[in-house]
Scaffold this active site. Structure first.
Site, PDB file in Angstrom:
ATOM      1  N   ASP A  25       0.865  -1.163   0.000  1.00 30.50           N
ATOM      2  CA  ASP A  25       0.000   0.000   0.000  1.00 30.50           C
ATOM      3  C   ASP A  25       0.916   1.232   0.000  1.00 30.50           C
ATOM      4  OD1 ASP A  25      -2.408   1.596   0.535  1.00 30.50           O
ATOM      5  OD2 ASP A  25      -1.575   1.812   2.551  1.00 30.50           O
ATOM      6  N   ASP A  27      -0.338   5.109   0.884  1.00 33.05           N
ATOM      7  CA  ASP A  27      -0.686   6.083   1.911  1.00 33.05           C
ATOM      8  C   ASP A  27      -0.639   5.475   3.306  1.00 33.05           C
ATOM      9  OD1 ASP A  27      -1.178   8.352   0.279  1.00 33.05           O
ATOM     10  OD2 ASP A  27      -3.149   7.568  -0.277  1.00 33.05           O
ATOM     11  N   GLU A  67     -14.040   4.119   7.177  1.00 33.46           N
ATOM     12  CA  GLU A  67     -12.944   3.393   6.529  1.00 33.46           C
ATOM     13  C   GLU A  67     -12.053   2.682   7.534  1.00 33.46           C
ATOM     14  OE1 GLU A  67      -9.555   4.223   3.122  1.00 33.46           O
ATOM     15  OE2 GLU A  67     -10.001   5.809   4.562  1.00 33.46           O
ATOM     16  N   SER A 136      -2.570   0.920  -4.722  1.00 36.97           N
ATOM     17  CA  SER A 136      -3.016   2.025  -3.863  1.00 36.97           C
ATOM     18  C   SER A 136      -4.411   2.501  -4.237  1.00 36.97           C
ATOM     19  CB  SER A 136      -2.037   3.203  -3.968  1.00 36.97           C
ATOM     20  OG  SER A 136      -2.543   4.324  -3.279  1.00 36.97           O
ATOM     21  N   ALA A 137      -5.204   2.749  -3.205  1.00 36.79           N
ATOM     22  CA  ALA A 137      -6.513   3.384  -3.399  1.00 36.79           C
ATOM     23  C   ALA A 137      -6.374   4.894  -3.499  1.00 36.79           C
ATOM     24  CB  ALA A 137      -7.442   3.009  -2.243  1.00 36.79           C
ATOM     25  N   LYS A 184      -8.646  -3.754  -3.291  1.00 32.99           N
ATOM     26  CA  LYS A 184      -7.293  -3.881  -3.831  1.00 32.99           C
ATOM     27  C   LYS A 184      -6.841  -5.339  -3.799  1.00 32.99           C
ATOM     28  CE  LYS A 184      -5.337  -1.103  -0.886  1.00 32.99           C
ATOM     29  NZ  LYS A 184      -4.310  -0.264  -0.255  1.00 32.99           N
ATOM     30  N   ASP A 208      -1.640  -0.828   5.942  1.00 39.58           N
ATOM     31  CA  ASP A 208      -1.991  -0.159   7.194  1.00 39.58           C
ATOM     32  C   ASP A 208      -3.469  -0.326   7.542  1.00 39.58           C
ATOM     33  OD1 ASP A 208      -3.129   3.169   6.752  1.00 39.58           O
ATOM     34  OD2 ASP A 208      -2.897   1.714   5.133  1.00 39.58           O
TER      35      ASP A 208
END
Length: 266
Positions: A25, A27, A67, A136-137, A184, A208
């Site tokens: 990931d 962020d 989230e 990554s989103a 993802k 994370d």
């Protein structure tokens, strides 16, 4: 603090670089936990209208707690994440985001920062010719610019993310379908990347959120070591991380700390 499951270090330190690829990931994984996200950096300066910032903040305040709520059921959360991403993308179109704004923002901002040791890790993985797949989103355009600005957009790095599509320099939507925090996985990878990693059946996954663990493929062909950074709502979420990840990092643990234990990170 870093907590390891039994014998996980012994196993991972026997792996050969030729058999490994990284799924990461971006962020708050490669970047520090308190870093602004690649979605959020445009609201930190005078890059775009205040009306955008206000609308973006309202969306964030409503959807972000959802989230990071690891107790919520997948179906409900998934629906709301699609809703959030769709609304935010519509703001880029509404306020006519330009390519130049993205380039300028990444150059100027101070709120998007690598986690300690992340740059050195990427350099080491490049030296070892270990593929790094960033799923990554976030916003792919910003991730690319950030890596370029830090002189570590190496040939072994492949990015699967939300790339904003521009027409005459102005945002008109996304290049592909939305990638949000819950959908993802390696199935999203381009065929070129799949070919590069197809014989690398040992995977180190970095994330994370609990949903990041789903980036790894399922099957007997693969052995995956999952490393999770648990830094938000730690008291509530740690039990979920402990069940999901083989290595759990808290209290701002970083890649320099991990490199002391994991040979492939040195």
């Amino acid at each position: 603090m870093i907590n390891y499951k039994n014998d996980i270090l012994e196993m991972i330190n026997k792996w050969n670089a030729d058999t490994v690829h990284i799924l990461a990931d971006f962020d708050r994984t490669l970047t520090v936990g308190e870093s602004e996200s690649s979605w959020g950096i445009l609201s930190t300066g005078n890059f775009i209208k205040d009306e955008y910032k206000n609308e973006r903040q309202r969306l964030y305040d409503y959807y972000r707690p959802i989230e990071i709520d690891e107790s919520m059921d997948f179906e409900s959360k998934n629906k709301l994440m699609v809703e959030w991403w769709t609304k935010h993308i519509s703001l880029f179109i509404k306020y006519k985001l330009t390519e130049d704004v993205i380039i300028d923002a990444v150059k100027d901002i101070k709120v998007l920062k690598f986690r300690d040791g992340a740059r050195e890790l990427l350099e080491s993985l490049n030296d070892k010719n270990i593929p790094v797949v960033i799923i990554s989103a976030g916003i792919g355009n910003i991730i690319v610019e950030f890596l370029k600005n830090n002189n570590c957009y190496f040939d072994n790095i492949y990015i699967v993310s939300n790339f904003i599509k521009f027409e005459n320099g102005v945002a008109i939507g996304l290049e592909e379908n939305i990638i949000h925090s819950l959908n993802k996985n390696e199935a999203l990878l381009p065929d070129k990347v799949k070919k590069i990693i197809k014989d690398r059946h040992n995977i180190i996954l970095l994330g994370d959120q609990i949903a990041d663990a789903k980036m790894a493929p399922i099957g007997d062909l693969y052995t995956t070591v999952k490393i999770g950074f648990c830094e938000e709502n730690v008291e509530e979420n740690y039990k979920y991380f402990e069940k999901t990840y083989d290595i759990v990092c808290t209290n701002k643990a970083n890649f320099k700390d991990l490199a002391k234990e994991i040979n492939l990170f040195k």
